[in-house]
Motif scaffolding. Structure first.
Motif, PDB file in Angstrom:
ATOM      1  N   ASN A 148      -2.280   3.599 -14.716  1.00  0.00           N
ATOM      2  CA  ASN A 148      -2.898   3.193 -13.448  1.00  0.00           C
ATOM      3  C   ASN A 148      -1.991   3.569 -12.271  1.00  0.00           C
ATOM      4  N   ARG A 149      -1.491   2.579 -11.525  1.00  0.00           N
ATOM      5  CA  ARG A 149      -0.678   2.884 -10.346  1.00  0.00           C
ATOM      6  C   ARG A 149       0.783   3.191 -10.699  1.00  0.00           C
ATOM      7  N   PHE A 150       1.125   3.077 -11.959  1.00  0.00           N
ATOM      8  CA  PHE A 150       2.501   3.281 -12.389  1.00  0.00           C
ATOM      9  C   PHE A 150       2.629   4.615 -13.107  1.00  0.00           C
ATOM     10  N   SER A 151       3.637   5.365 -12.744  1.00  0.00           N
ATOM     11  CA  SER A 151       3.898   6.629 -13.416  1.00  0.00           C
ATOM     12  C   SER A 151       5.405   6.832 -13.476  1.00  0.00           C
ATOM     13  N   VAL A 152       5.814   7.703 -14.399  1.00  0.00           N
ATOM     14  CA  VAL A 152       7.242   7.970 -14.522  1.00  0.00           C
ATOM     15  C   VAL A 152       7.508   9.434 -14.259  1.00  0.00           C
TER      16      VAL A 152
ATOM     17  N   VAL B  43       7.710  -6.461  -2.307  1.00  0.00           N
ATOM     18  CA  VAL B  43       6.603  -5.834  -1.605  1.00  0.00           C
ATOM     19  C   VAL B  43       6.250  -6.709  -0.413  1.00  0.00           C
ATOM     20  N   LYS B  44       6.272  -6.109   0.784  1.00  0.00           N
ATOM     21  CA  LYS B  44       6.053  -6.873   2.009  1.00  0.00           C
ATOM     22  C   LYS B  44       4.664  -6.618   2.576  1.00  0.00           C
TER      23      LYS B  44
ATOM     24  N   ALA C 155       0.804  -1.225   0.000  1.00  0.00           N
ATOM     25  CA  ALA C 155       0.000   0.000   0.000  1.00  0.00           C
ATOM     26  C   ALA C 155       0.840   1.280   0.000  1.00  0.00           C
ATOM     27  N   GLU C 156       2.146   1.154   0.167  1.00  0.00           N
ATOM     28  CA  GLU C 156       2.976   2.350   0.139  1.00  0.00           C
ATOM     29  C   GLU C 156       3.485   2.617  -1.278  1.00  0.00           C
ATOM     30  N   THR C 157       4.200   3.727  -1.395  1.00  0.00           N
ATOM     31  CA  THR C 157       4.719   4.158  -2.695  1.00  0.00           C
ATOM     32  C   THR C 157       6.220   3.947  -2.752  1.00  0.00           C
TER      33      THR C 157
ATOM     34  N   ASP D  71       0.511   2.721  -4.130  1.00  0.00           N
ATOM     35  CA  ASP D  71      -0.352   1.679  -3.562  1.00  0.00           C
ATOM     36  C   ASP D  71       0.203   0.289  -3.917  1.00  0.00           C
ATOM     37  N   SER D  72       1.445   0.049  -3.544  1.00  0.00           N
ATOM     38  CA  SER D  72       2.127  -1.188  -3.907  1.00  0.00           C
ATOM     39  C   SER D  72       1.335  -2.421  -3.506  1.00  0.00           C
ATOM     40  N   GLN D  73       1.349  -3.408  -4.375  1.00  0.00           N
ATOM     41  CA  GLN D  73       0.654  -4.665  -4.125  1.00  0.00           C
ATOM     42  C   GLN D  73       1.647  -5.821  -4.143  1.00  0.00           C
TER      43      GLN D  73
END
Lengths: 114, 116
Positions: free
Chosen positions: A62-66, A112-113, A16-18, A81-83
């Protein structure tokens, strides 16, 4: 010859973190393409996101950006919002505008933990 | 097929033996690539085929390495007299014509080669 450098061999992030993965490249070309590919433990590489150098707007999927900084020759990937399924090796890659082959960086292992 | 298919998935061989790795690209993809992924390193370009054009062999590390593509489809990468430093995962990828404008490669799962 173009080179791609990923300075972070491994990174970890809580679910859930970035997290931001770094990539720099070296080229004398003015126009080119940059990519982030993901390689999960299954080994099959898939394209995550692509950026064309002549476009100033940063690409988003989506959740990925550069964060594309052309003058600095920097191309970082931000995962929001890491999964758990984001756990993989991530490769940054470069392609000349009219070239045929991708030049890849050494990769960053992201864990991702939960 | 639905995706890029590579065989064998894993290959263990003895030093000095020859090996053949096969790649079956996505139907209709005219461009085919071989890359090598060594432990802890990025992907190293080996060779590129585009239609009936002469292949770009600029990445082949030595004359022990060769590749062919028959009928514009299936490709075979051959490594003669294998050495321990040849141990790696060999990845094949294909793409549509006009790759220059998209940059998206479709990869297989790779062939892991271990040379004892």
């Amino acid at each position: 010859a173009q080179t791609v450098t990923q300075s972070q061999p491994e990174m970890s992030v809580q679910e859930a973190e970035t997290v931001t993965l770094s990539c720099t490249y070296d080229t004398s070309e003015n126009n080119y393409y940059l990519f982030w590919y993901k390689q999960p433990p299954s080994r099959q590489m898939i394209l995550v996101i692509r950026q064309e150098a002549y476009k100033q707007q940063n690409a988003t999927e989506n959740r990925f950006s550069v964060n594309f900084q052309k003058a600095a020759k920097s191309f970082s990937l931000k995962i929001s919002d890491s999964q758990l399924g984001d756990t993989a090796m991530y490769f940054c890659a470069f392609k000349e505008e009219y070239g045929n082959k991708l030049v890849f960086g050494a990769g960053t292992i992201l864990r991702v933990k939960s | 097929g639905a995706g890029v298919s590579q065989s064998p998935s894993n290959k263990v061989t003895e030093k000095g033996k020859d090996v053949e790795l096969r790649c079956d690209p996505i139907s209709g993809h005219t461009a085919l690539y071989w890359y090598r992924q060594s432990l802890g390193q990025g992907l190293e370009f080996l060779i590129y085929f585009q239609g009936n054009s002469a292949p770009d062999k600029s990445g082949l590390p030595s004359d022990r390495f060769s590749a062919e593509r028959t009928g514009g489809s299936v490709s075979t990468l051959t490594i003669q007299r294998t050495q321990q430093e040849d141990s790696a995962v060999y990845l094949c990828a294909s793409s549509l014509a006009g790759f220059a404008n998209t940059g998206e490669l479709f990869f297989g799962e790779g062939s892991r080669l271990t040379v004892l």
